[in-house]
Scaffold this motif. Structure first.
Motif, mmCIF file in Angstrom:
data_model
loop_
_atom_site.group_PDB
_atom_site.id
_atom_site.type_symbol
_atom_site.label_atom_id
_atom_site.label_comp_id
_atom_site.label_asym_id
_atom_site.label_seq_id
_atom_site.Cartn_x
_atom_site.Cartn_y
_atom_site.Cartn_z
ATOM 1 N N UNK A 135 0.826 -1.211 0.000
ATOM 2 C CA UNK A 135 0.000 0.000 0.000
ATOM 3 C C UNK A 135 0.859 1.260 0.000
ATOM 4 N N UNK A 136 1.927 1.241 0.778
ATOM 5 C CA UNK A 136 2.797 2.411 0.892
ATOM 6 C C UNK A 136 3.397 2.779 -0.458
ATOM 7 N N UNK A 137 3.757 1.793 -1.253
ATOM 8 C CA UNK A 137 4.345 2.048 -2.563
ATOM 9 C C UNK A 137 3.288 2.472 -3.584
ATOM 10 N N UNK A 138 2.069 1.973 -3.392
ATOM 11 C CA UNK A 138 1.007 2.240 -4.368
ATOM 12 C C UNK A 138 0.498 3.675 -4.290
ATOM 13 N N UNK A 139 0.395 4.232 -3.110
ATOM 14 C CA UNK A 139 -0.297 5.506 -2.912
ATOM 15 C C UNK A 139 0.497 6.710 -3.408
ATOM 16 N N UNK A 140 -0.219 7.629 -4.084
ATOM 17 C CA UNK A 140 0.314 8.958 -4.386
ATOM 18 C C UNK A 140 -0.034 9.923 -3.255
ATOM 19 N N UNK A 141 -1.228 9.729 -2.717
ATOM 20 C CA UNK A 141 -1.735 10.585 -1.646
ATOM 21 C C UNK A 141 -2.354 9.701 -0.574
ATOM 22 N N UNK A 142 -2.060 10.000 0.677
ATOM 23 C CA UNK A 142 -2.749 9.353 1.795
ATOM 24 C C UNK A 142 -3.551 10.425 2.516
ATOM 25 N N UNK A 143 -4.856 10.240 2.597
ATOM 26 C CA UNK A 143 -5.734 11.165 3.308
ATOM 27 C C UNK A 143 -6.399 10.412 4.455
ATOM 28 N N UNK A 144 -6.181 10.866 5.677
ATOM 29 C CA UNK A 144 -6.830 10.253 6.840
ATOM 30 C C UNK A 144 -7.995 11.131 7.250
ATOM 31 N N UNK A 145 -9.199 10.609 7.072
ATOM 32 C CA UNK A 145 -10.409 11.388 7.347
ATOM 33 C C UNK A 145 -11.526 10.441 7.799
ATOM 34 N N UNK A 146 -11.897 10.472 9.065
ATOM 35 C CA UNK A 146 -11.423 11.397 10.088
ATOM 36 C C UNK A 146 -10.092 10.963 10.686
ATOM 37 N N UNK A 147 -9.371 11.981 11.181
ATOM 38 C CA UNK A 147 -8.138 11.732 11.936
ATOM 39 C C UNK A 147 -8.411 12.109 13.388
ATOM 40 N N UNK A 148 -8.519 11.114 14.239
ATOM 41 C CA UNK A 148 -8.823 11.357 15.648
ATOM 42 C C UNK A 148 -7.596 11.898 16.382
ATOM 43 N N UNK A 149 -7.814 12.374 17.605
ATOM 44 C CA UNK A 149 -6.710 12.870 18.430
ATOM 45 C C UNK A 149 -5.678 11.764 18.640
ATOM 46 N N UNK A 150 -6.145 10.543 18.826
ATOM 47 C CA UNK A 150 -5.251 9.410 19.019
ATOM 48 C C UNK A 150 -4.400 9.158 17.778
ATOM 49 N N UNK A 151 -5.034 9.206 16.613
ATOM 50 C CA UNK A 151 -4.313 8.986 15.357
ATOM 51 C C UNK A 151 -3.271 10.073 15.132
ATOM 52 N N UNK A 152 -3.628 11.320 15.387
ATOM 53 C CA UNK A 152 -2.685 12.428 15.223
ATOM 54 C C UNK A 152 -1.482 12.248 16.140
ATOM 55 N N UNK A 153 -1.744 11.814 17.380
ATOM 56 C CA UNK A 153 -0.653 11.615 18.343
ATOM 57 C C UNK A 153 0.289 10.510 17.873
#
Length: 401
Positions: A79-97
């Protein structure tokens, strides 16, 4: 063709109530022609099922760090090699940390750490969690690393609180992603001050005079300026619009209120764009009690308001200043007259005859400066704003040379 057409976008979903918006976001990304895959955290699956996202994307949803069905069991690298853009939505406080601290204990965080793709997050959480110093520290850390932060928006939340913490609406996230694709450095570091929306002139404690401005054009200009690398301050009347990502906003009431705030902010500005529909007149006196309908007619004595555009240019003659003119007739005549009379650098004029422009999704502009003029045909207001900002940036940079 959309700027997202053909892009490989990995949509990451973490566990918050805003996950229900992710289905619509996925649908819009596919509609834009993007190739979309979905990665969900374990907690995200408590809010929306992977089957929903699989049906909308047309592809299996990725949920496990070491997926035996993935190539050699190394799904995160794939997945890391495939993606041009990674969008995390929603991004919770835990995920941001976890992103800020470089954690890699689930599939989504591991993919982010292993990828060179453009990374963007759309925060969504309780307003107090968003204000918490720990969250703000994490946000600053992510921005310093070049990660785009879209939002959050302000409003009523699922828990009943009101404040910043709402995830941006899916359509706004699409605009932000497209803005990232067109980000330039034409206005990198330039401090841009923009006024937008209507003013309210009080009659009594419950009534005021205003106009039909929705603020859409001004907000689109603010978003376009931010995408060019500008530091944008938006002084806005009351509108039903969310503040664009990366833009600071101050909400004002009357023409006098907007003048005071704008005058103060202009001290730090390099470029001033006045899109606001400011009242020309205000009541001479404001009743301290609600006016009763005792008579068949009501007479209001009005006085002229102070011209914000002319005042700011007079106070700061070196400030590159762009005005707006909304006219019902003789568009070019009034535009050139206003340009010369107020001694401003550029003016963008639009016709409002027959209800044009107000509360509409599209607009057209005649853009005039001292030794030039160009016409921008009717188009979507965001596209129009981007075309206008290209003109403004070009003239501003030439002026500085």
């Amino acid at each position: 063709m959309s700027l997202l057409t053909g892009k490989n976008i990995l949509l990451g979903i973490s566990g918050g109530i805003a996950a229900y918006k992710s289905a619509e976001l996925l649908r819009l990304l596919v509609k834009q022609g993007a190739n979309v895959r979905v990665c969900m955290t374990e907690s995200a699956q408590a809010f929306i099922t992977h089957l929903t996202m699989q049906a909308l994307s047309g592809h299996p949803v990725h949920t496990q760090l070491l997926d035996p069905q993935a190539e050699m069991g190394m799904g995160h690298i794939e997945l890391a090699r495939w993606a041009d853009i990674i969008l995390i939505a929603p991004a919770t406080a835990n995920t941001l940390a976890r992103l800020a601290w470089g954690m890699a204990d689930d599939l989504l965080s591991t993919v982010c750490l292993a990828s060179t793709a453009t990374l963007a997050v759309a925060p969504a959480m309780n307003q107090q969690m968003w204000k918490n110093p720990a969250t703000q520290h994490n946000i600053r850390t992510l921005k310093e690393r070049g990660i785009s932060v879209f939002g959050p928006a302000e409003g009523v939340q699922a828990c009943g609180d009101t404040g910043f913490g709402r995830m941006l609406e899916p359509a706004d996230l699409i605009s932000e992603l497209e803005g990232n694709c067109t980000t330039s450095t034409l206005l990198h570091g330039v401090r841009v001050l923009i006024t937008a929306g209507p003013t309210r002139e009080a009659i009594d404690p419950v009534r005021f005079l205003t106009n039909r401005s929705s603020g859409k054009m001004g907000y689109a200009v603010a978003r376009a300026a931010a995408s060019m690398g500008a530091e944008v301050m938006l002084v806005s009347g009351h509108v039903a619009l969310e503040c664009p990502a990366g833009v600071r906003r101050i909400t004002t009431e009357s023409a006098a209120d907007m003048l005071n705030v704008t005058s103060e902010q202009a001290k730090q500005a390099d470029l001033f764009i006045a899109t606001a529909a400011v009242a020309d007149y205000t009541p001479t006196e404001v009743a301290d009690r609600k006016i009763k309908k005792n008579a068949d007619t009501l007479h209001l004595e009005m006085k002229r308001t102070t011209d914000i555009l002319a005042t700011i240019k007079q106070e700061h003659p070196r400030l590159f200043t762009v005005g707006f003119a909304a006219e019902t007739h003789d568009l070019m005549t009034y535009a050139r007259s206003k340009l010369e009379r107020k001694n401003i650098d550029m003016i963008a004029a639009n016709s409002v005859a027959g209800g044009k422009a107000f509360d509409q999704a599209t607009n057209a502009l005649e853009v005039v400066w001292k030794h030039g003029h160009t016409s921008l045909p009717e188009m979507d207001k965001q596209q129009l704003a981007e075309a206008l900002m290209q003109l403004i940036a070009t003239q501003y940079n030439q002026h500085n040379k």
